[in-house]
Design a protein around this motif. Sequence first.
Motif, PDB file in Angstrom:
ATOM      1  N   ALA A   1     -10.525   6.152 -21.708  1.00 55.23           N
ATOM      2  CA  ALA A   1     -10.191   4.958 -20.925  1.00 55.23           C
ATOM      3  C   ALA A   1      -8.753   4.515 -21.178  1.00 55.23           C
ATOM      4  N   LEU A   2      -8.328   4.550 -22.437  1.00 57.40           N
ATOM      5  CA  LEU A   2      -6.965   4.130 -22.772  1.00 57.40           C
ATOM      6  C   LEU A   2      -5.926   5.067 -22.161  1.00 57.40           C
ATOM      7  N   VAL A   3      -6.195   6.361 -22.179  1.00 59.63           N
ATOM      8  CA  VAL A   3      -5.262   7.325 -21.583  1.00 59.63           C
ATOM      9  C   VAL A   3      -5.167   7.114 -20.072  1.00 59.63           C
ATOM     10  N   LEU A   4      -6.299   6.891 -19.424  1.00 59.81           N
ATOM     11  CA  LEU A   4      -6.288   6.654 -17.980  1.00 59.81           C
ATOM     12  C   LEU A   4      -5.562   5.359 -17.627  1.00 59.81           C
ATOM     13  N   LEU A   5      -5.742   4.331 -18.443  1.00 58.70           N
ATOM     14  CA  LEU A   5      -5.007   3.082 -18.220  1.00 58.70           C
ATOM     15  C   LEU A   5      -3.507   3.309 -18.366  1.00 58.70           C
ATOM     16  N   ALA A   6      -3.121   4.161 -19.324  1.00 58.56           N
ATOM     17  CA  ALA A   6      -1.699   4.484 -19.500  1.00 58.56           C
ATOM     18  C   ALA A   6      -1.159   5.232 -18.281  1.00 58.56           C
ATOM     19  N   LEU A   7      -1.969   6.126 -17.718  1.00 56.06           N
ATOM     20  CA  LEU A   7      -1.546   6.851 -16.513  1.00 56.06           C
ATOM     21  C   LEU A   7      -1.413   5.914 -15.315  1.00 56.06           C
ATOM     22  N   ASP A   8      -2.249   4.883 -15.304  1.00 58.97           N
ATOM     23  CA  ASP A   8      -2.224   3.910 -14.209  1.00 58.97           C
ATOM     24  C   ASP A   8      -1.424   2.670 -14.617  1.00 58.97           C
ATOM     25  N   TYR A   9      -0.368   2.876 -15.376  1.00 64.04           N
ATOM     26  CA  TYR A   9       0.396   1.758 -15.940  1.00 64.04           C
ATOM     27  C   TYR A   9       0.999   0.849 -14.877  1.00 64.04           C
ATOM     28  N   LYS A  10       1.294   1.400 -13.700  1.00 63.67           N
ATOM     29  CA  LYS A  10       1.897   0.585 -12.640  1.00 63.67           C
ATOM     30  C   LYS A  10       0.947  -0.542 -12.212  1.00 63.67           C
ATOM     31  N   SER A  11      -0.309  -0.189 -11.981  1.00 65.33           N
ATOM     32  CA  SER A  11      -1.301  -1.198 -11.593  1.00 65.33           C
ATOM     33  C   SER A  11      -1.512  -2.201 -12.718  1.00 65.33           C
ATOM     34  N   LEU A  12      -1.523  -1.692 -13.943  1.00 65.20           N
ATOM     35  CA  LEU A  12      -1.732  -2.564 -15.091  1.00 65.20           C
ATOM     36  C   LEU A  12      -0.570  -3.551 -15.243  1.00 65.20           C
ATOM     37  N   TRP A  13       0.645  -3.074 -15.018  1.00 66.34           N
ATOM     38  CA  TRP A  13       1.818  -3.933 -15.122  1.00 66.34           C
ATOM     39  C   TRP A  13       1.818  -4.996 -14.027  1.00 66.34           C
ATOM     40  N   ARG A  14       1.416  -4.590 -12.821  1.00 60.85           N
ATOM     41  CA  ARG A  14       1.348  -5.561 -11.712  1.00 60.85           C
ATOM     42  C   ARG A  14       0.329  -6.656 -12.025  1.00 60.85           C
ATOM     43  N   LEU A  15      -0.778  -6.265 -12.639  1.00 66.76           N
ATOM     44  CA  LEU A  15      -1.802  -7.243 -13.004  1.00 66.76           C
ATOM     45  C   LEU A  15      -1.271  -8.223 -14.051  1.00 66.76           C
ATOM     46  N   VAL A  16      -0.543  -7.702 -15.036  1.00 66.54           N
ATOM     47  CA  VAL A  16       0.026  -8.565 -16.084  1.00 66.54           C
ATOM     48  C   VAL A  16       1.043  -9.537 -15.488  1.00 66.54           C
ATOM     49  N   LYS A  17       1.884  -9.041 -14.591  1.00 64.97           N
ATOM     50  CA  LYS A  17       2.919  -9.888 -13.985  1.00 64.97           C
ATOM     51  C   LYS A  17       2.313 -10.957 -13.080  1.00 64.97           C
ATOM     52  N   SER A  18       1.227 -10.622 -12.394  1.00 64.89           N
ATOM     53  CA  SER A  18       0.613 -11.572 -11.461  1.00 64.89           C
ATOM     54  C   SER A  18      -0.126 -12.695 -12.179  1.00 64.89           C
ATOM     55  N   LYS A  19      -0.502 -12.448 -13.448  1.00 64.20           N
ATOM     56  CA  LYS A  19      -1.277 -13.425 -14.230  1.00 64.20           C
ATOM     57  C   LYS A  19      -2.531 -13.881 -13.482  1.00 64.20           C
ATOM     58  N   ASN A  20      -3.150 -12.909 -12.807  1.00 70.87           N
ATOM     59  CA  ASN A  20      -4.358 -13.184 -12.021  1.00 70.87           C
ATOM     60  C   ASN A  20      -5.576 -13.122 -12.943  1.00 70.87           C
ATOM     61  N   TYR A  21      -5.834 -14.212 -13.636  1.00 71.44           N
ATOM     62  CA  TYR A  21      -6.927 -14.239 -14.599  1.00 71.44           C
ATOM     63  C   TYR A  21      -8.292 -14.156 -13.924  1.00 71.44           C
ATOM     64  N   ARG A  22      -8.384 -14.640 -12.690  1.00 71.78           N
ATOM     65  CA  ARG A  22      -9.658 -14.555 -11.964  1.00 71.78           C
ATOM     66  C   ARG A  22     -10.040 -13.092 -11.715  1.00 71.78           C
ATOM     67  N   LEU A  23      -9.033 -12.262 -11.407  1.00 69.55           N
ATOM     68  CA  LEU A  23      -9.290 -10.844 -11.180  1.00 69.55           C
ATOM     69  C   LEU A  23      -9.795 -10.183 -12.463  1.00 69.55           C
ATOM     70  N   VAL A  24      -9.216 -10.591 -13.599  1.00 73.47           N
ATOM     71  CA  VAL A  24      -9.654 -10.051 -14.888  1.00 73.47           C
ATOM     72  C   VAL A  24     -11.104 -10.461 -15.166  1.00 73.47           C
ATOM     73  N   LEU A  25     -11.421 -11.742 -14.875  1.00 74.53           N
ATOM     74  CA  LEU A  25     -12.786 -12.224 -15.080  1.00 74.53           C
ATOM     75  C   LEU A  25     -13.765 -11.484 -14.181  1.00 74.53           C
ATOM     76  N   ASN A  26     -13.377 -11.273 -12.918  1.00 73.37           N
ATOM     77  CA  ASN A  26     -14.250 -10.537 -11.991  1.00 73.37           C
ATOM     78  C   ASN A  26     -14.481  -9.111 -12.488  1.00 73.37           C
ATOM     79  N   GLY A  27     -13.417  -8.492 -13.017  1.00 73.70           N
ATOM     80  CA  GLY A  27     -13.560  -7.146 -13.560  1.00 73.70           C
ATOM     81  C   GLY A  27     -14.496  -7.115 -14.750  1.00 73.70           C
TER      82      GLY A  27
END
Length: 446
Positions: free
Chosen positions: A266-292
């Motif tokens: 899971a950690l390796v795949l998250l690293a490969l998908d770092y662009k999406s992860l970075w966009r999520l961090v920048k957006s500070k969309n906590y509701r999306l994190v809670l839904n996930g």
Amino acid sequence: MTEFSQGPVMWQSYMAIIIFAATYICILIEKWSRTYTVLGGALLMVLLGIVPIGKAISTYANWHALIFFISLFIISVVFQKNGLIAYLASAVIRKFRLQPLMIMLGLSLLAAVISAFVDGILAIAIIIPITLSTAKMLKLSPVPFLISIILSANIGGAASLLGNVPNRLIGAAAHLTMGQFLAALAPLVIVMLAVIYIAMWILYGKKMIVSDAHKRELLSLQPKSYLTQDRILLYGGNVVLALTVVAFALQGWLGWKTSYIGAASALVLLALDYKSLWRLVKSKNYRLVLNGLLESQILFFFGLFIMVGGLAYTGASGYVAMRGLEISQGSVPFLSMLVMWLTSFGSAMMDNIPYVAAMVPVIEQTGTLLSGVSDVAITPLWWSLLVGAAVGGSATLLGSTVSMFAAGIAAQDGGGLSQREYLIVAGPLSILLLIVATIYFNFFLL
């Protein structure tokens, strides 16, 4: 404990059963969030002293299983983005555009494989929408396609440790490896899938007649369009998934815990998908994190583990185990058949996840009781529980999360599948699959 608690805490045993049963009913009604419902039941057990909070968190909340579950959720979410499953599904449709029956069987087999090695929900989420649009193009009823795919996803998911959620629950509780799963159940799953496909061919083979004009519409499908343009995620994701499956298959030899293998992947795949992860961090969309977090069902299983722990701690599970041993007179073959058939019928009437979760401590208690009088292994009981849950979960649309999810997608798309339409075909087939499983068990697993 092997019997109900006695004395001043006797009421706690009954309250544990009442709370679990009430929670189960609320899950079936589906009026409230199943996650919040289960967490409420777990909290009530703790507040009433049915299970001590320290023991609930340290003992009954199986953290390795929870890490394993959240890891597989992350793997399926990231892997969905690379588009490989949608590519394979559309390639099957395009290749067999002149043979609607082969399209149905090809998509069903794909659903079975994906359910076994990635996730049944992921397979359904991608394959069902493509299937519905294909049925519309061919001017065919989507019902046969849906029935075949749902059956395949449920039965195929029983083949490995990574498959259906009950597999993961049982694997974590019994410390079974991927290799053990494949050796014991993969042959049976292949036979049961063959039975399903023969039955679908007999029932629908001559009814799938499509005009050439409708078949030509499928030429518009471009499988490559489903693949992500992110080459790192596409190729890297496929390599990581392949290595993950291999690591799980060699788990017994490597001596690694399933939770560690899943977390690393899971950690390796998250690293490969770092662009999406970075966009999520920048957006500070906590509701999306809670839904996930809610979609991962990690909180659901946390609460479920504590509730099941309450049943075990008060002695309710031990009581059921004792009665089962009395009925079977300690015969593991008899108990295995009893567990498989009862689990199948029980799972057909209600979601097989909480049913299996409640049965896990019963099997554990049975093993403890048997160990005092003989050296008989109880592994067949785990296989029986797993197969019963898979077949029962296939029998009705209420039997498994996969079935309910597929029916929900179909209803939203306007290609609804009624309980009656499904049960007419899946019910008798499930009985036949149970008979096949019974024969297989008596020859190879007992």
